[in-house]
Design a protein around this motif. Structure first.
Motif, short mmCIF file in Angstrom:
data_model
loop_
_atom_site.label_atom_id
_atom_site.label_comp_id
_atom_site.label_asym_id
_atom_site.label_seq_id
_atom_site.Cartn_x
_atom_site.Cartn_y
_atom_site.Cartn_z
N ALA A 176 0.83 -1.21 0.00
CA ALA A 176 0.00 0.00 0.00
C ALA A 176 0.86 1.25 0.00
O ALA A 176 0.60 2.22 -0.74
N ASP A 177 1.92 1.27 0.81
CA ASP A 177 2.79 2.43 0.90
C ASP A 177 3.52 2.66 -0.42
O ASP A 177 3.72 3.80 -0.85
N THR A 178 3.92 1.57 -1.09
CA THR A 178 4.60 1.68 -2.37
C THR A 178 3.69 2.31 -3.42
O THR A 178 4.10 3.19 -4.17
N VAL A 179 2.43 1.86 -3.47
CA VAL A 179 1.47 2.41 -4.45
C VAL A 179 1.14 3.86 -4.12
O VAL A 179 1.05 4.71 -5.03
N VAL A 180 0.98 4.19 -2.84
CA VAL A 180 0.68 5.58 -2.44
C VAL A 180 1.81 6.50 -2.88
O VAL A 180 1.58 7.62 -3.37
N ALA A 181 3.06 6.05 -2.73
CA ALA A 181 4.21 6.86 -3.17
C ALA A 181 4.15 7.12 -4.68
O ALA A 181 4.46 8.21 -5.14
N GLY A 182 3.73 6.10 -5.45
CA GLY A 182 3.57 6.29 -6.88
C GLY A 182 2.49 7.31 -7.20
O GLY A 182 2.64 8.14 -8.10
N LEU A 183 1.38 7.27 -6.47
CA LEU A 183 0.30 8.23 -6.67
C LEU A 183 0.75 9.65 -6.36
O LEU A 183 0.38 10.61 -7.06
N ILE A 184 1.58 9.80 -5.33
CA ILE A 184 2.12 11.13 -5.00
C ILE A 184 3.00 11.64 -6.14
O ILE A 184 2.93 12.80 -6.53
N GLY A 185 3.85 10.74 -6.67
CA GLY A 185 4.71 11.12 -7.79
C GLY A 185 3.90 11.51 -9.02
O GLY A 185 4.21 12.51 -9.69
N TYR A 186 2.86 10.74 -9.32
CA TYR A 186 2.04 11.01 -10.50
C TYR A 186 1.30 12.35 -10.36
O TYR A 186 1.30 13.17 -11.28
N GLY A 187 0.70 12.57 -9.18
CA GLY A 187 -0.04 13.82 -8.97
C GLY A 187 0.86 15.04 -9.06
O GLY A 187 0.51 16.05 -9.69
N THR A 188 2.04 14.95 -8.44
CA THR A 188 2.98 16.07 -8.49
C THR A 188 3.47 16.31 -9.91
O THR A 188 3.59 17.45 -10.36
N GLY A 189 3.77 15.21 -10.62
CA GLY A 189 4.26 15.34 -11.99
C GLY A 189 3.25 15.97 -12.92
O GLY A 189 3.59 16.83 -13.75
N GLU A 190 1.98 15.58 -12.80
CA GLU A 190 0.94 16.17 -13.65
C GLU A 190 0.81 17.67 -13.39
O GLU A 190 0.46 18.45 -14.29
N LEU A 191 1.11 18.06 -12.17
CA LEU A 191 0.95 19.46 -11.80
C LEU A 191 2.12 20.33 -12.26
O LEU A 191 1.93 21.46 -12.74
N PHE A 192 3.35 19.80 -12.17
CA PHE A 192 4.52 20.64 -12.41
C PHE A 192 5.34 20.29 -13.65
O PHE A 192 6.00 21.15 -14.22
N PHE A 193 5.36 19.01 -14.06
CA PHE A 193 6.30 18.59 -15.09
C PHE A 193 6.08 19.20 -16.48
O PHE A 193 7.07 19.45 -17.18
N PRO A 194 4.85 19.40 -16.94
CA PRO A 194 4.71 19.92 -18.31
C PRO A 194 5.48 21.21 -18.54
O PRO A 194 6.16 21.35 -19.57
N ASP A 195 5.42 22.16 -17.62
CA ASP A 195 6.15 23.42 -17.79
C ASP A 195 7.66 23.20 -17.70
O ASP A 195 8.43 23.84 -18.42
N MET A 196 8.09 22.30 -16.81
CA MET A 196 9.52 22.04 -16.67
C MET A 196 10.10 21.38 -17.92
O MET A 196 11.21 21.70 -18.36
#
Length: 385
Positions: free
Chosen positions: A79-99
């Motif tokens: 569960a903790d491994t999947v939650v970490a992936g969800l955090i990475g995905y959410g953050t990436g969708e928010l910031f990565f396109p501009d970067m």
């Protein structure tokens, strides 16, 4: 070493390694690469034995509650491994396109690698998964068959493994880390990628810290202890993993630090080696972020249902990754191709991105193992008494 302490020695090894990589000639660097090759072979041989030697007695010491503890540990780790992936995905969708807009035209370059003077092959008797399965079979078998003789044998085997850890592995770890950082600095590995993807990498490093903080806040709340003190005590394990880039190779340090946080020895001996194989939040978050980066750069689909499918499968596949640097990304190549549709060039870019930050993800993994152990100890430790 006892006077200086392991943590200062690791820091000294890292600093001296960076300095040496800038001043040593090729011959001197290859001397340390040769030593590291031999030592890593020895570690690879010892890792399955460490798992069998620690997990089996831990299961027998836990008693009939081992089955429930196993299920709880696996569930929490997954569960903790999947939650970490969800955090990475959410953050990436928010910031990565501009970067990523500023990184167009990037071409990967393979860093020059130096070879050791000679190699010594020490093949392990078991692989990591076989060692885990053997430990569960023997431990549970001893419990339910009341095999006193086998119980004594594994207790003595644990003493031998503990002696090897204390007298051989721990004393040589600083030299091993020194050699790793000397080689990395001399060959320029990952420097080019780190410069090009500095913004993405910075976000990932910050997310690693965030993951560790929330893990230990939960663990601290469960144990009613200061989470930041618990996290600080795990720092030697973090720094060791930062140098070795291997969760399994860091087991001895992770185990000692976890016990130092008040976790009982049987629970620590059970959860730490197990989590070194199944608990990979840092690697999951990093691979998810890197995969999202590649998708964005190439205009590929990156919707949430696609990535949750990828993450759920990846959390299982990474268990098959060997306990060596870069093992998680090698195990991830299958889901990358089958779920996200990555071709060979995209997979090569993923490897380059991952290796550039390999040690940070591993350090997050092993440090988080200590948090899982605290929660499991709260659930089952006192029930043993």
């Amino acid at each position: 070493m006892k006077k200086i302490g392991l943590l200062p020695l690791i820091i000294i090894a890292i600093v001296l390694g960076v300095i040496a990589g800038n001043v040593f000639n090729e011959t001197l660097v290859r001397v340390f690469i040769t030593f590291n090759g031999i030592f890593s072979q020895f570690l690879g041989f010892m890792i399955p034995l460490i798992i069998v030697g620690l997990v089996t007695p831990a299961i027998t010491g836990i008693g009939s509650g081992a089955g429930k503890m196993l299920l709880a540990t696996v569930a929490i780790a997954y569960a903790d491994t999947v939650v970490a992936g969800l955090i990475g995905y959410g953050t990436g969708e928010l910031f990565f396109p501009d970067m990523i807009a500023a990184t167009k035209g990037f071409t990967a370059e393979k860093a020059v690698e130096l070879a050791p003077f000679f190699e010594v092959k020490i093949p392990p008797m078991l692989d990591v998964m076989a060692a885990l399965v053997l430990s569960f079979i023997m431990g549970l078998g001893i419990i339910y068959s009341n095999a006193a003789t086998l119980n004594n044998i594994f207790d003595e085997f644990e003493d031998i493994i503990s002696l090897v850890i204390a007298k051989v592995i721990i004393p040589l770890l600083p030299l091993y880390i020194f050699g790793i950082f000397t080689s990395m600095t001399y060959t320029g590995q990952a420097y080019h990628i780190l410069l090009v993807f500095a913004q993405i990498i910075l976000v990932i490093v910050v997310l690693h810290v965030f993951i560790l903080v929330y893990e230990f806040v939960i663990a601290g709340a469960a144990a009613k202890k200061n989470p930041f003190r618990l996290l600080w005590r795990m720092l030697p394990a973090y720094l060791t993993a930062l140098g070795t880039s291997s969760s399994a190779a860091t087991i001895p340090v992770t185990l000692s630090r976890t016990i130092g946080n008040g976790v009982s020895k049987p629970v620590a001996g059970f959860t730490v080696p197990l989590c070194a194989t199944i608990h990979m939040p840092g690697s999951m978050m990093k691979i998810t972020c890197c995969a999202l980066t590649v998708c964005l750069m190439n205009g590929m689909p990156h919707d949430f249902p696609l990535f949750i499918h990828f993450m759920l499968l990846l959390a299982v596949c990474m268990v098959a990754g060997p306990g060596v640097p870069g093992g998680a990304i090698m195990a991830a190549l299958g889901p990358l191709a089958s779920v996200l549709g990555f071709n060979a060039d995209m997979q090569a870019l993923m490897i380059a991105l991952y290796i550039a930050m390999d040690s940070f993800g591993t350090a997050c993994n092993v440090t988080g193992d200590g948090a899982v152990a605290i929660v499991i100890d709260k659930m089952f430790g006192k029930k043993r008494a």
